[in-house]
Structures are given as structure tokens and as C-alpha cells.
Design a protein around this motif. Structure first.
Motif, short mmCIF file in Angstrom:
data_model
loop_
_atom_site.label_atom_id
_atom_site.label_comp_id
_atom_site.label_asym_id
_atom_site.label_seq_id
_atom_site.Cartn_x
_atom_site.Cartn_y
_atom_site.Cartn_z
N ASP A 98 4.32 11.04 6.45
CA ASP A 98 4.03 12.15 6.37
C ASP A 98 4.87 13.25 5.50
OD1 ASP A 98 2.57 12.01 9.33
OD2 ASP A 98 4.54 12.16 10.58
N ALA A 99 6.07 12.44 5.24
CA ALA A 99 7.13 13.38 4.26
C ALA A 99 6.50 14.22 3.27
CB ALA A 99 8.98 13.20 4.22
N LEU A 100 5.69 13.28 2.45
CA LEU A 100 4.83 13.35 1.39
C LEU A 100 3.97 14.19 1.16
CD1 LEU A 100 4.81 8.79 -0.08
CD2 LEU A 100 6.63 11.32 -0.99
N ARG A 101 3.28 14.11 2.39
CA ARG A 101 1.76 15.30 2.59
C ARG A 101 2.87 16.80 3.50
NH1 ARG A 101 -0.99 12.11 7.51
NH2 ARG A 101 -2.84 13.81 7.28
N GLY A 102 3.94 16.94 3.27
CA GLY A 102 4.45 18.20 3.34
C GLY A 102 4.57 18.35 4.80
N GLY A 103 4.82 17.32 5.59
CA GLY A 103 4.99 17.58 7.37
C GLY A 103 6.67 17.08 7.17
N GLY A 104 7.13 17.19 6.00
CA GLY A 104 8.81 16.76 5.81
C GLY A 104 9.58 15.74 7.02
N LEU A 105 9.95 15.99 7.91
CA LEU A 105 10.66 14.25 8.31
C LEU A 105 11.29 14.83 10.13
CD1 LEU A 105 13.50 13.09 5.55
CD2 LEU A 105 10.70 12.55 6.53
N ASP A 122 -4.57 13.89 -7.28
CA ASP A 122 -4.48 14.51 -6.11
C ASP A 122 -4.12 13.43 -5.14
OD1 ASP A 122 -3.99 15.96 -3.91
OD2 ASP A 122 -5.24 16.96 -3.65
N THR A 123 -3.66 12.85 -4.18
CA THR A 123 -2.91 11.69 -3.31
C THR A 123 -3.67 11.96 -1.51
OG1 THR A 123 -1.07 12.12 -4.01
CG2 THR A 123 -1.37 10.81 -4.98
N THR A 124 -4.14 13.15 -1.82
CA THR A 124 -4.12 13.78 -0.89
C THR A 124 -5.18 12.53 0.57
OG1 THR A 124 -3.28 15.85 -1.23
CG2 THR A 124 -4.97 15.92 0.83
N ASP A 125 -6.28 12.54 -0.17
CA ASP A 125 -6.64 11.09 0.71
C ASP A 125 -6.57 10.16 0.95
OD1 ASP A 125 -9.07 13.61 0.66
OD2 ASP A 125 -9.86 13.11 -0.60
N LEU A 126 -5.60 9.12 -0.42
CA LEU A 126 -4.96 8.24 -0.24
C LEU A 126 -3.26 8.28 1.11
CD1 LEU A 126 -4.11 5.60 -1.69
CD2 LEU A 126 -2.60 6.15 -2.91
N LEU A 127 -2.99 9.70 0.93
CA LEU A 127 -1.63 9.27 2.10
C LEU A 127 -2.43 9.30 3.12
CD1 LEU A 127 0.73 12.03 0.21
CD2 LEU A 127 0.71 9.21 0.63
N ALA A 128 -3.85 10.01 3.37
CA ALA A 128 -4.29 10.42 4.62
C ALA A 128 -5.35 9.80 4.96
CB ALA A 128 -5.87 11.80 4.65
N ALA A 129 -6.05 8.61 4.22
CA ALA A 129 -5.61 6.95 4.52
C ALA A 129 -4.82 6.15 5.21
CB ALA A 129 -6.59 6.15 3.60
N GLN A 130 -3.74 6.24 4.42
CA GLN A 130 -2.68 5.15 5.02
C GLN A 130 -2.43 6.01 6.13
OE1 GLN A 130 -0.36 5.96 1.77
NE2 GLN A 130 -1.30 4.24 -0.17
N HIS A 131 -2.48 6.47 6.69
CA HIS A 131 -1.77 7.31 7.91
C HIS A 131 -2.71 7.13 8.61
CE1 HIS A 131 -0.55 10.11 10.63
NE2 HIS A 131 0.99 10.49 10.01
N ALA A 132 -3.86 7.57 8.06
CA ALA A 132 -4.65 6.95 9.26
C ALA A 132 -5.24 5.09 9.84
CB ALA A 132 -6.05 7.66 9.25
N ILE A 133 -4.44 4.60 9.37
CA ILE A 133 -4.56 3.01 9.43
C ILE A 133 -3.54 2.27 10.05
CG2 ILE A 133 -3.96 0.75 8.05
CD1 ILE A 133 -5.48 2.23 5.77
N LEU A 134 -1.77 3.29 10.16
CA LEU A 134 -1.03 3.01 10.50
C LEU A 134 -0.60 3.53 12.00
CD1 LEU A 134 1.70 3.14 7.53
CD2 LEU A 134 1.23 0.96 8.43
N GLY A 149 0.90 -1.58 0.03
CA GLY A 149 0.25 -0.05 0.26
C GLY A 149 1.30 1.09 -0.35
N VAL A 150 2.01 1.14 0.90
CA VAL A 150 3.22 2.42 0.43
C VAL A 150 3.33 2.57 -0.60
CG1 VAL A 150 4.45 4.02 1.95
CG2 VAL A 150 2.93 2.75 2.90
#
Length: 81
Positions: free
Chosen positions: A72-79, A23-35, A9-10
Motif C-alpha cells: 500500500d505504501a509503495l502504491r502511494g496509499g501511505g501507511l 512503471d511497477t503499478t501493475d506488479l504492485l497491484a498483482a502482488q496486492h491482489a494475491i496477498l 516476490g515482494v
């Protein structure tokens, strides 16, 4: 979620985070919400684990932490450390 399904998935977003201009914002948010809850559960288990179970939990926790940092980095949150 199994380790294999998490990895697939990742990894699916690595090669094409914005394929076709989508836009993959929703996909990345969903993966983050699962992990995130998986990571939190591993942290709770780690507190009481002993012997080889502790080794396995550390391995799983480190991998899950890395996946969350990556998202987080893909979503723009940095490392973060």
C-alpha cells in the motif's frame, strides 16, 4: 503461495520499484491482489484457532498484514495502523 515465494516476490520490488523508468503499478497491484485473499483467509482461521495453531496464525497474519501495508505504501496509499 508459500512464505518464501511471497517474500521473494515482494522483496523483488524493494530495491527497484521503478527500475529503468518502468512503471511497477501493475506488479504492485498483482502482488496486492494475491496477498489480500491470503490475509482474509488467515483472519477467518484466526477466529477459531486454539493453542499453538493460534500462535502460528498470528505470526502469519502479522507478516501478511505487514506485506500488504508495505505494498500500500509503495502504491502511494501511505501507511495505516
Amino acid at each position: 503461495m508459500t512464505r518464501r515465494s511471497r517474500r521473494l516476490g515482494v522483496d523483488g520490488t524493494i530495491g527497484h520499484p521503478n527500475i529503468g523508468g518502468r512503471d511497477t503499478t501493475d506488479l504492485l497491484a498483482a502482488q496486492h491482489a494475491i496477498l489480500t485473499p491470503v490475509r482474509d483467509a488467515l483472519r477467518r482461521q484466526h477466529a477459531t484457532a486454539t493453542a499453538f495453531n493460534r500462535v502460528l496464525l498470528i505470526w502469519r497474519l502479522e507478516n501478511t498484514d505487514a506485506a500488504v501495508r508495505f505494498l500500500d505504501a509503495l502504491r502511494g496509499g501511505g501507511l495505516s495502523a
